[in-house]
Design an enzyme around this catalytic site. Structure first.
Site, PDB file in Angstrom:
ATOM      1  N   LYS A   3       0.854  -1.190   0.000  1.00  0.00           N
ATOM      2  CA  LYS A   3       0.000   0.000   0.000  1.00  0.00           C
ATOM      3  C   LYS A   3       0.890   1.240   0.000  1.00  0.00           C
ATOM      4  O   LYS A   3       1.712   1.424   0.895  1.00  0.00           O
ATOM      5  CB  LYS A   3      -0.909  -0.013   1.231  1.00  0.00           C
ATOM      6  CG  LYS A   3      -1.758   1.232   1.357  1.00  0.00           C
ATOM      7  CD  LYS A   3      -2.773   1.137   2.477  1.00  0.00           C
ATOM      8  CE  LYS A   3      -3.549   2.433   2.607  1.00  0.00           C
ATOM      9  NZ  LYS A   3      -4.569   2.370   3.664  1.00  0.00           N
ATOM     10  N   ARG A  55     -10.836   9.757   2.237  1.00  0.00           N
ATOM     11  CA  ARG A  55     -10.688  10.424   3.540  1.00  0.00           C
ATOM     12  C   ARG A  55     -11.842  11.387   3.781  1.00  0.00           C
ATOM     13  O   ARG A  55     -12.244  11.598   4.923  1.00  0.00           O
ATOM     14  CB  ARG A  55      -9.315  11.101   3.635  1.00  0.00           C
ATOM     15  CG  ARG A  55      -8.193  10.065   3.663  1.00  0.00           C
ATOM     16  CD  ARG A  55      -6.802  10.682   3.753  1.00  0.00           C
ATOM     17  NE  ARG A  55      -5.780   9.663   3.500  1.00  0.00           N
ATOM     18  CZ  ARG A  55      -4.499   9.925   3.240  1.00  0.00           C
ATOM     19  NH1 ARG A  55      -4.076  11.183   3.220  1.00  0.00           N
ATOM     20  NH2 ARG A  55      -3.644   8.953   3.020  1.00  0.00           N
ATOM     21  N   LYS A 104       1.206  10.035   5.737  1.00  0.00           N
ATOM     22  CA  LYS A 104       1.332   8.635   6.154  1.00  0.00           C
ATOM     23  C   LYS A 104       2.615   7.995   5.624  1.00  0.00           C
ATOM     24  O   LYS A 104       2.720   6.771   5.534  1.00  0.00           O
ATOM     25  CB  LYS A 104       0.086   7.858   5.708  1.00  0.00           C
ATOM     26  CG  LYS A 104      -1.223   8.429   6.290  1.00  0.00           C
ATOM     27  CD  LYS A 104      -2.434   7.509   6.092  1.00  0.00           C
ATOM     28  CE  LYS A 104      -3.678   8.088   6.765  1.00  0.00           C
ATOM     29  NZ  LYS A 104      -4.848   7.174   6.673  1.00  0.00           N
ATOM     30  N   LYS A 145      -2.232  -1.451  -3.772  1.00  0.00           N
ATOM     31  CA  LYS A 145      -3.094  -0.279  -3.662  1.00  0.00           C
ATOM     32  C   LYS A 145      -2.265   0.993  -3.738  1.00  0.00           C
ATOM     33  O   LYS A 145      -1.256   1.063  -3.038  1.00  0.00           O
ATOM     34  CB  LYS A 145      -3.838  -0.369  -2.327  1.00  0.00           C
ATOM     35  CG  LYS A 145      -4.732   0.779  -2.012  1.00  0.00           C
ATOM     36  CD  LYS A 145      -5.333   0.599  -0.646  1.00  0.00           C
ATOM     37  CE  LYS A 145      -6.110   1.863  -0.304  1.00  0.00           C
ATOM     38  NZ  LYS A 145      -6.435   1.961   1.084  1.00  0.00           N
ATOM     39  N   SER A 186     -10.445   5.517  -4.300  1.00  0.00           N
ATOM     40  CA  SER A 186     -11.412   6.611  -4.428  1.00  0.00           C
ATOM     41  C   SER A 186     -10.997   7.661  -5.456  1.00  0.00           C
ATOM     42  O   SER A 186     -11.836   8.155  -6.213  1.00  0.00           O
ATOM     43  CB  SER A 186     -11.615   7.257  -3.058  1.00  0.00           C
ATOM     44  OG  SER A 186     -10.375   7.709  -2.534  1.00  0.00           O
ATOM     45  N   TYR A 230     -15.445   0.845  -6.408  1.00  0.00           N
ATOM     46  CA  TYR A 230     -16.727   1.502  -6.140  1.00  0.00           C
ATOM     47  C   TYR A 230     -17.668   1.371  -7.333  1.00  0.00           C
ATOM     48  O   TYR A 230     -18.851   1.668  -7.219  1.00  0.00           O
ATOM     49  CB  TYR A 230     -16.494   2.978  -5.786  1.00  0.00           C
ATOM     50  CG  TYR A 230     -15.557   3.135  -4.600  1.00  0.00           C
ATOM     51  CD1 TYR A 230     -16.027   2.998  -3.304  1.00  0.00           C
ATOM     52  CD2 TYR A 230     -14.190   3.355  -4.784  1.00  0.00           C
ATOM     53  CE1 TYR A 230     -15.172   3.101  -2.211  1.00  0.00           C
ATOM     54  CE2 TYR A 230     -13.319   3.461  -3.713  1.00  0.00           C
ATOM     55  CZ  TYR A 230     -13.807   3.331  -2.435  1.00  0.00           C
ATOM     56  OH  TYR A 230     -12.962   3.418  -1.362  1.00  0.00           O
TER      57      TYR A 230
HETATM   58  C1  PBG Z   1      -7.076   3.764   5.674  1.00  0.00           C
HETATM   59  C2  PBG Z   1      -7.575   3.413   4.319  1.00  0.00           C
HETATM   60  C3  PBG Z   1      -7.486   4.276   3.244  1.00  0.00           C
HETATM   61  C4  PBG Z   1      -8.099   3.633   2.176  1.00  0.00           C
HETATM   62  C5  PBG Z   1      -8.562   2.382   2.625  1.00  0.00           C
HETATM   63  N1  PBG Z   1      -8.221   2.257   3.966  1.00  0.00           N
HETATM   64  C6  PBG Z   1      -6.949   5.639   3.155  1.00  0.00           C
HETATM   65  C7  PBG Z   1      -5.628   5.938   3.688  1.00  0.00           C
HETATM   66  O1  PBG Z   1      -4.752   5.074   3.801  1.00  0.00           O
HETATM   67  O2  PBG Z   1      -5.435   7.101   4.026  1.00  0.00           O
HETATM   68  C8  PBG Z   1      -8.231   4.247   0.823  1.00  0.00           C
HETATM   69  C9  PBG Z   1      -9.275   3.711  -0.079  1.00  0.00           C
HETATM   70  C10 PBG Z   1      -9.641   4.633  -1.181  1.00  0.00           C
HETATM   71  O3  PBG Z   1      -9.009   5.677  -1.424  1.00  0.00           O
HETATM   72  O4  PBG Z   1     -10.595   4.282  -1.878  1.00  0.00           O
HETATM   73  N2  PBG Z   1      -6.818   2.738   6.516  1.00  0.00           N
END
Ligand code: PBG
Length: 331
Positions: A202, A212, A225, A256, A282, A320
């Protein structure tokens, strides 16, 4: 593998593209509803069950709405949904205690879906950000994201979700050692059959922005992060992370974001041959949906973007677009 190619005109690759029937026969990869995991945003905050502005077409759902969505998934042949809670602001604390409350929103929705639509697999999110006062996936002390203390919290969260009936746990936090800790805790607690889909590779990505917004973490997040999510400049590190998570007991692994990381999907599948998933996140959804709604690209780009994951080696995709695509595939 070198293709056997007789020189032109013996070989004319256009022959097999001449009709739809021939193209179908020669098609190597296919997207089906069975490849999809549908992420859902859930809430019990009055008024928050509303459209997410940065994700046109996506709304936060109440518990009842989530059960209806699971029924929709079942009707469309989508095997799994994945729950992401928008937590009441008063329950977002520095200690994130709500994350392992057996009666928290997520655990109530898991139980409701497993009671009413048991054939749909319920996947969860394991990370502290929906419950954290500062929007991080881990516990924070003095500006530092704590690894080992966070893993203990994540294990509690995992056990509560398994107890509620989750089929697949999805650790999305990127702490070190969490898969092994969860796997042994699950074994010890009698949850040997609960699967783990590790968000193994990730990346620290700007593509998560709309998510978010959806879970109400955007305004809270202090800093970024990058001390736990991966550097987008790395590829070999993804292989090390996947190897590590498999060795610790992950059943499936995820890359991801998706579209900008198809090279990683391909490397992971080639290297390990394990169930491999991509998350079309997203920001990817927002870009595609926004362009479709503006008439700048045709809707066909959605299925094309998902087929790319299959071609890259993925066994499935979190997206989605899942219900729209499943409906379109049904004809
Ligand atoms: C956080 C988490 C995130 C997503 C899934 N779980 C965002 C992040 O790491 O800040 C993102 C999924 C998306 O953008 O569709 N644990």
């Amino acid at each position: 593998m070198l293709p056997i190619l007789a020189p032109f005109p013996s070989t004319r690759l256009r022959r097999m593209r001449r009709t739809a029937a021939l193209r179908d026969l020669a098609q190597e990869f296919e997207l089906t509803a069975k490849d999809l995991i549908w992420p859902l945003f859930i809430t019990d905050v009055p008024g928050a069950d509303a459209p997410v502005a940065s994700m046109p077409g996506v709304s936060r759902l109440t518990l009842e709405g989530a059960v209806r969505a699971a029924e929709t998934a079942a009707g469309l042949g989508i095997p799994a949904i994945c729950l992401f809670p928008y937590t009441d602001p008063v329950l977002r604390t520095e200690g994130c205690e709500e994350a392992w409350n057996p009666e928290n929103l997520s655990n109530r929705v898991i139980r409701a879906i497993k009671a009413e639509v048991p054939e749909v697999a319920v996947m969860t999110d394991i990370a502290l950000d929906p419950y954290n006062a500062n929007g991080h996936d881990g516990l924070v002390r003095g500006g530092v994201i704590l690894n080992d203390e966070t893993v203990e919290a994540l294990v509690r969260m995992a056990l509560a979700q398994a107890e509620a009936g989750a089929d697949i746990l999805g650790p999305s936090d990127m702490m070190d050692g969490r898969i092994g800790a969860m796997r042994s805790a699950l074994e010890a607690a009698g949850h040997a059959d609960v699967a783990i889909l590790s968000y193994a590779a990730k990346y620290a990505s700007a593509f998560y922005g709309p998510f978010r917004d959806a879970v109400g973490a955007s305004d809270r997040l202090v800093g970024d992060k990058k001390t736990y999510q991966m550097n987008p400049g790395n590829s070999d590190e993804a292989i090390r992370l996947v190897a590590r998570d498999l060795a610790e007991g992950a059943d499936m692994v995820m890359v991801k974001p998706g579209m900008a990381y198809l090279d990683i999907c391909h490397r992971v599948k080639q290297a390990f041959g394990v169930p491999t998933y991509a998350y079309q996140v997203s920001g990817e959804y927002a870009m595609i949906k926004g362009a479709v709604l503006n008439g700048w690209v045709k809707e066909a780009v959605i299925a094309e973007s998902l087929l790319a994951f299959k071609r890259a080696g993925c066994d499935g995709i979190l997206t989605y677009f899942a219900p729209d695509v499943a409906r379109a595939l049904k004809g």
